[in-house]
Design an enzyme around this catalytic site. Structure first.
Site, short mmCIF file in Angstrom:
data_model
loop_
_atom_site.label_atom_id
_atom_site.label_comp_id
_atom_site.label_asym_id
_atom_site.label_seq_id
_atom_site.Cartn_x
_atom_site.Cartn_y
_atom_site.Cartn_z
N MET A 96 0.67 -1.27 -0.09
CA MET A 96 -0.16 0.46 0.24
C MET A 96 1.17 1.24 -0.06
SD MET A 96 -2.58 -0.71 -0.75
CE MET A 96 -4.05 0.02 -0.51
N ILE A 98 2.89 3.83 -2.80
CA ILE A 98 3.42 4.51 -3.74
C ILE A 98 4.94 3.94 -3.97
CG2 ILE A 98 3.59 6.38 -5.34
CD1 ILE A 98 0.79 6.87 -3.82
N LEU A 99 5.45 3.69 -5.33
CA LEU A 99 7.02 3.39 -5.27
C LEU A 99 7.26 4.23 -6.16
CD1 LEU A 99 6.65 -0.44 -5.90
CD2 LEU A 99 7.98 0.41 -3.46
N ASN A 113 1.70 -6.02 -10.54
CA ASN A 113 0.59 -5.27 -8.98
C ASN A 113 -0.80 -5.95 -9.14
OD1 ASN A 113 -0.20 -4.02 -6.39
ND2 ASN A 113 -1.04 -2.98 -8.39
N HIS A 115 -4.49 -4.77 -8.91
CA HIS A 115 -5.41 -3.60 -8.11
C HIS A 115 -6.99 -4.09 -8.17
CE1 HIS A 115 -6.14 0.52 -7.45
NE2 HIS A 115 -7.26 -0.01 -8.44
N SER A 142 -7.60 -5.90 -11.32
CA SER A 142 -6.19 -6.11 -12.64
C SER A 142 -4.80 -6.29 -12.15
CB SER A 142 -6.56 -4.90 -13.48
OG SER A 142 -8.31 -4.23 -13.98
N ASP A 151 -0.80 2.64 -10.41
CA ASP A 151 -2.41 1.81 -11.88
C ASP A 151 -2.51 2.40 -13.11
OD1 ASP A 151 -3.98 2.08 -8.32
OD2 ASP A 151 -2.47 0.62 -9.28
N GLU A 180 -9.61 -12.84 -7.61
CA GLU A 180 -8.36 -12.42 -7.88
C GLU A 180 -7.40 -13.40 -7.72
OE1 GLU A 180 -7.29 -9.40 -4.50
OE2 GLU A 180 -6.57 -8.30 -5.99
N1 LIG Z 1 5.32 3.74 -9.31
C1 LIG Z 1 3.70 2.86 -8.84
N2 LIG Z 1 3.92 2.27 -6.85
C2 LIG Z 1 2.76 1.03 -6.65
C3 LIG Z 1 1.46 0.47 -7.79
C4 LIG Z 1 2.18 1.78 -9.18
O1 LIG Z 1 1.17 0.68 -10.34
N3 LIG Z 1 2.86 2.62 -9.81
N4 LIG Z 1 0.54 0.49 -7.77
C5 LIG Z 1 0.28 -0.09 -6.23
C6 LIG Z 1 -0.60 -0.93 -5.58
N5 LIG Z 1 -1.94 0.78 -5.07
C7 LIG Z 1 -3.32 0.47 -5.81
O2 LIG Z 1 -3.39 -1.28 -6.59
C8 LIG Z 1 -1.96 1.69 -4.37
C9 LIG Z 1 -1.01 1.93 -3.09
C10 LIG Z 1 -1.20 2.84 -2.91
C11 LIG Z 1 -2.03 3.72 -2.89
C12 LIG Z 1 -1.51 4.88 -2.09
O3 LIG Z 1 -2.81 6.19 -1.81
N6 LIG Z 1 -0.76 4.98 -0.68
C13 LIG Z 1 -0.70 6.19 0.04
C14 LIG Z 1 -0.82 5.48 1.32
C15 LIG Z 1 -1.97 4.79 1.17
C16 LIG Z 1 -1.58 4.51 2.90
O4 LIG Z 1 -0.67 4.45 3.97
O5 LIG Z 1 -2.71 3.64 3.65
C17 LIG Z 1 1.10 6.76 -0.15
O6 LIG Z 1 2.18 5.54 -0.45
O7 LIG Z 1 0.72 7.92 0.13
C18 LIG Z 1 -2.49 4.19 -4.30
C19 LIG Z 1 -2.14 2.93 -4.95
C20 LIG Z 1 1.72 0.36 -5.37
N7 LIG Z 1 2.21 1.31 -5.54
N1 LIG Z 2 -4.57 -0.79 -4.26
C1 LIG Z 2 -3.83 -1.07 -3.99
C2 LIG Z 2 -4.77 -2.87 -2.91
O1 LIG Z 2 -5.98 -2.38 -2.82
N2 LIG Z 2 -4.48 -4.02 -3.59
C3 LIG Z 2 -5.18 -4.77 -3.19
O2 LIG Z 2 -4.80 -5.01 -1.88
C4 LIG Z 2 -5.92 -6.59 -1.15
C5 LIG Z 2 -4.94 -7.64 -0.45
O3 LIG Z 2 -5.30 -8.18 -0.14
P1 LIG Z 2 -4.92 -9.47 1.36
O4 LIG Z 2 -3.88 -8.45 2.74
O5 LIG Z 2 -5.71 -10.11 1.79
O6 LIG Z 2 -4.01 -10.13 0.26
C6 LIG Z 2 -6.13 -6.84 -2.41
O7 LIG Z 2 -7.39 -7.39 -3.12
C7 LIG Z 2 -5.45 -6.35 -3.36
O8 LIG Z 2 -6.31 -6.24 -5.27
#
Ligand SMILES: Nc1nc2c(c(=O)[nH]1)N[C@@H](CN(C=O)c1ccc(C(=O)N[C@@H](CCC(=O)O)C(=O)O)cc1)CN2
Ligand SMILES: NCC(=O)N[C@@H]1O[C@H](COP(=O)([O-])[O-])[C@@H](O)[C@H]1O
Length: 224
Positions: A96, A98-99, A113, A115, A142, A151, A180
């Site tokens: 969770m 952002i990389l 990933n 999503h 996805s 994403d 998923e």
């Molecule tokens: N550069 C990328 N980083 C990440 C991706 C990506 O496609 N490109 N996918 C995400 C996974 N993800 C959704 O699938 C996702 C994860 C986290 C966030 C987000 O807003 N994170 C916040 C903190 C949120 C929290 O701590 O609860 C943050 O990092 O500031 C959005 C989408 C993984 N990384």
């Molecule tokens: N934006 C990223 C995100 O929301 N990813 C979602 O976190 C869940 C992890 O569940 P788990 O901890 O039970 O594996 C998964 O459903 C995945 O799609």
């Protein structure tokens, strides 16, 4: 005895309970996914997925983001652990954070990933509530290559989930995660087997550009 070629190595990153990781681990254990999870990392020490990995005997480690002055320093620590594990692929399973660009570039073309939406709809967070609020008839998940564009990476495969009348976000999430957990291990297997690639924003399967994402059929088994 022929030479036993080593299996492709996976590093899994997670932040939560780890049911997605557990499905990937089970597929690796059964041979359905021709790979080996060599490391599980989390930014959260309390992540349930770490305990699941440890119970399985898989190396698992928390690298808390709060222990670092900034995001790049945290991601450098993650990269050092991943590279020391010899991982061929990085698999985000509910990670969770952002990389940053350096991390994404370092694993370009070998980071996946999952999503919880039918991308490009609902990038970001809270996808279930957003789909319900919009009155969508369909939701899903996805699997995509990870790029800097949150994403926004090339989508490899999707699984659709009907939204039912009266669904709560939790009920929709449960049905989506069930699909998923069927789909992601299949895609990780294709990737680890060297059958998936990405080039110029496209996904290639066996060297041929996918015209649309692969789709998990309603039987939960057939990829079409
Ligand atoms: N550069 C990328 N980083 C990440 C991706 C990506 O496609 N490109 N996918 C995400 C996974 N993800 C959704 O699938 C996702 C994860 C986290 C966030 C987000 O807003 N994170 C916040 C903190 C949120 C929290 O701590 O609860 C943050 O990092 O500031 C959005 C989408 C993984 N990384
Ligand atoms: N934006 C990223 C995100 O929301 N990813 C979602 O976190 C869940 C992890 O569940 P788990 O901890 O039970 O594996 C998964 O459903 C995945 O799609």
């Amino acid at each position: 005895m022929g030479s036993r070629s080593a299996k492709p190595r996976l590093a899994v990153l997670l932040s939560g309970q780890g049911s997605t990781y557990a499905a990937i681990q089970a597929a690796c254990d059964s041979g359905a996914c021709a790979a080996e999870v060599v490391l599980v990392l989390s930014d959260r020490p309390a992540a349930g997925g770490l305990a699941t990995a440890r119970d399985h005997g898989t190396p698992a480690r928390a690298i808390p983001s709060r222990d670092f002055p900034d995001r790049p320093a945290h991601e450098t620590a993650l990269m050092e652990a991943i590279d020391a594990s010899g991982a061929d692929w990085v698999v985000l399973a509910g990670y969770m954070r952002i990389l940053g660009a350096d991390f994404v570039r370092h694993y370009a073309g070998r980071m996946l990933n999952t999503h919880p939406s039918l991308l490009p709809k609902y990038r970001g967070l809270n996808t279930y509530q957003r789909a319900l609020d919009a009155g969508d008839p369909l939701h899903g998940c996805s699997i995509h290559f990870v790029t800097e564009d949150l994403d926004g990476g090339p989508v490899i495969a999707q699984a659709e989930v009907p939204i039912e009348s009266g669904d709560s976000p939790g009920e929709l999430e449960a049905r989506t995660k069930a699909r998923e957990r069927k789909l992601y291990p299949r895609i990780v297997h294709l990737a680890a087997s060297g059958r998936l690639d990405t080039r110029d924003g496209d996904v290639l399967l066996d060297g041929r550009k996918l015209q649309r994402p692969l789709r998990l059929a309603t039987d939960g088994e057939t990829l079409e």
